[in-house]
Design a protein around this motif. Structure first.
Motif, short mmCIF file in Angstrom:
data_model
loop_
_atom_site.label_atom_id
_atom_site.label_comp_id
_atom_site.label_asym_id
_atom_site.label_seq_id
_atom_site.Cartn_x
_atom_site.Cartn_y
_atom_site.Cartn_z
N ILE A 5 74.41 -12.48 7.05
CA ILE A 5 75.56 -12.65 6.17
C ILE A 5 75.62 -11.43 5.25
N VAL A 6 76.43 -10.47 5.64
CA VAL A 6 76.52 -9.20 4.91
C VAL A 6 77.05 -9.46 3.50
N GLN A 7 76.41 -8.83 2.52
CA GLN A 7 76.79 -9.05 1.12
C GLN A 7 77.86 -8.09 0.64
N GLY A 8 78.15 -7.08 1.44
CA GLY A 8 79.20 -6.14 1.08
C GLY A 8 78.96 -4.81 1.77
N THR A 9 79.73 -3.81 1.37
CA THR A 9 79.52 -2.45 1.87
C THR A 9 79.18 -1.55 0.69
N ALA A 10 78.44 -0.48 1.00
CA ALA A 10 78.05 0.48 -0.03
C ALA A 10 78.32 1.88 0.50
N GLU A 11 78.73 2.77 -0.40
CA GLU A 11 79.07 4.14 -0.01
C GLU A 11 77.83 5.02 0.01
N ILE A 113 91.58 -5.11 19.52
CA ILE A 113 92.85 -5.83 19.70
C ILE A 113 93.14 -6.60 18.42
N ASP A 114 94.17 -6.16 17.70
CA ASP A 114 94.54 -6.81 16.45
C ASP A 114 95.69 -7.78 16.67
N SER A 115 95.58 -8.94 16.03
CA SER A 115 96.68 -9.90 16.00
C SER A 115 96.72 -10.49 14.60
N GLU A 116 97.70 -11.33 14.33
CA GLU A 116 97.84 -11.88 12.98
C GLU A 116 96.59 -12.66 12.60
N ASN A 117 95.93 -12.23 11.52
CA ASN A 117 94.75 -12.90 10.96
C ASN A 117 93.51 -12.82 11.83
N ASN A 118 93.52 -12.02 12.87
CA ASN A 118 92.36 -11.92 13.75
C ASN A 118 92.20 -10.49 14.26
N ARG A 119 90.98 -10.16 14.61
CA ARG A 119 90.70 -8.90 15.30
C ARG A 119 89.65 -9.17 16.36
N LEU A 160 86.88 -11.63 15.01
CA LEU A 160 86.58 -11.47 13.59
C LEU A 160 87.67 -12.08 12.74
N ILE A 161 87.26 -12.90 11.76
CA ILE A 161 88.19 -13.52 10.84
C ILE A 161 88.44 -12.58 9.65
N PRO A 162 89.49 -12.81 8.88
CA PRO A 162 89.79 -11.93 7.74
C PRO A 162 88.64 -11.77 6.76
N GLU A 163 87.86 -12.83 6.50
CA GLU A 163 86.75 -12.72 5.55
C GLU A 163 85.72 -11.70 6.02
N THR A 164 85.41 -11.71 7.31
CA THR A 164 84.46 -10.73 7.86
C THR A 164 85.02 -9.32 7.74
N LEU A 165 86.30 -9.16 8.00
CA LEU A 165 86.92 -7.84 7.91
C LEU A 165 86.95 -7.33 6.48
N THR A 166 87.12 -8.24 5.52
CA THR A 166 87.15 -7.86 4.11
C THR A 166 85.77 -7.48 3.60
N ARG A 167 84.75 -8.21 4.03
CA ARG A 167 83.40 -8.07 3.48
C ARG A 167 82.61 -6.94 4.14
N THR A 168 82.98 -6.53 5.35
CA THR A 168 82.17 -5.59 6.13
C THR A 168 82.97 -4.34 6.50
N ASN A 169 82.30 -3.44 7.22
CA ASN A 169 82.98 -2.22 7.67
C ASN A 169 83.66 -2.38 9.03
N MET A 170 83.72 -3.61 9.55
CA MET A 170 84.32 -3.81 10.87
C MET A 170 85.82 -3.57 10.88
N SER A 171 86.46 -3.63 9.72
CA SER A 171 87.90 -3.37 9.67
C SER A 171 88.21 -1.91 9.99
N ALA A 172 87.22 -1.04 9.81
CA ALA A 172 87.43 0.39 10.04
C ALA A 172 86.96 0.85 11.41
N ARG A 173 86.33 -0.03 12.18
CA ARG A 173 85.80 0.37 13.48
C ARG A 173 86.93 0.67 14.46
#
Length: 203
Positions: A5-11, A113-119, A160-173
């Motif tokens: 359970i990733v706690q966030g991202t760090a630069e 593959i992106d769709s509404e509220n999912n990736r 991937l659900i929106p919470e995972t995309l918000t909390r992790t770096n998977m939204s940028a993959r």
């Protein structure tokens, strides 16, 4: 031990290169600094690293040659963000699945593959390790505990659900990126045991 359970991202704010060795420094969120000290374990993209020094919210870690070879951390540049998780304590809720922080390989992102509220993201892994990948099984991807979706030869996907995309770096993959893989240890133990028993029977 980690939970996935990733706690966030760090630069990554600085990277010091030496021969077959590097020290990188990340800026940790202030709410994650309590009790953190040199010697503590923090997973970066799922890889267990040890704190070597701290200065305010800047936390530094050493990466050995094997870590740089096996994981995607050797590809980091200043400004990149890593998923982080501090080591679990006895009594903590295991919201994902038990993880060691020992990366077995990297996998390549082959499709997004992106769709509404999912990736949905597809990955290609070394074929000799696909025996540990089952539909609905667990897998650690860049430190995130995820459920495997479809499996197709040497590829598999996760949803991937929106919470995972918000909390992790998977939204940028993106296609072509490499991610760290940790196989579920229970799955690996079962597969290896069955394989060994069957091999012994055939001798």
């Amino acid at each position: 031990m980690f939970t996935g359970i990733v706690q966030g991202t760090a630069e990554a704010v600085s990277i010091l290169e030496k021969k077959d060795f590097r020290t990188h420094t990340i800026r940790m969120p202030e709410d994650q600094l309590s009790g953190l000290e040199p010697g503590a374990s923090v997973a970066h993209n799922g890889c267990c690293l040890t704190v070597v020094s701290m200065e305010d919210d800047l936390v530094s870690f050493d990466l050995m040659q094997e870590t740089l070879r096996i994981t995607n951390l050797g590809e980091l540049v200043t400004g990149d963000r890593v998923n982080f998780e501090r080591a679990a304590k006895f009594g903590d809720e295991i919201g994902g699945h038990q993880m060691s922080g020992h990366i077995i390989c990297t996998a390549e992102v082959t499709r997004v593959i992106d769709s509404e509220n999912n990736r949905q993201v597809w990955f290609r892994m070394p074929s000799d390790l696909m025996k540990y990948v089952f539909t609905k099984g667990y897998i650690g991807i860049d430190g995130i505990s995820l459920t495997i979706g479809d499996v197709d030869n040497d590829e598999f996907n996760v949803n991937l659900i929106p919470e995972t995309l918000t909390r992790t770096n998977m939204s940028a993959r993106q296609q072509g990126d490499r991610v760290n893989i940790e196989i579920d240890p229970q799955t690996q133990a079962i597969v290896d045991t069955v394989e060994r028993v069957l091999n012994n029977r055939n001798k």
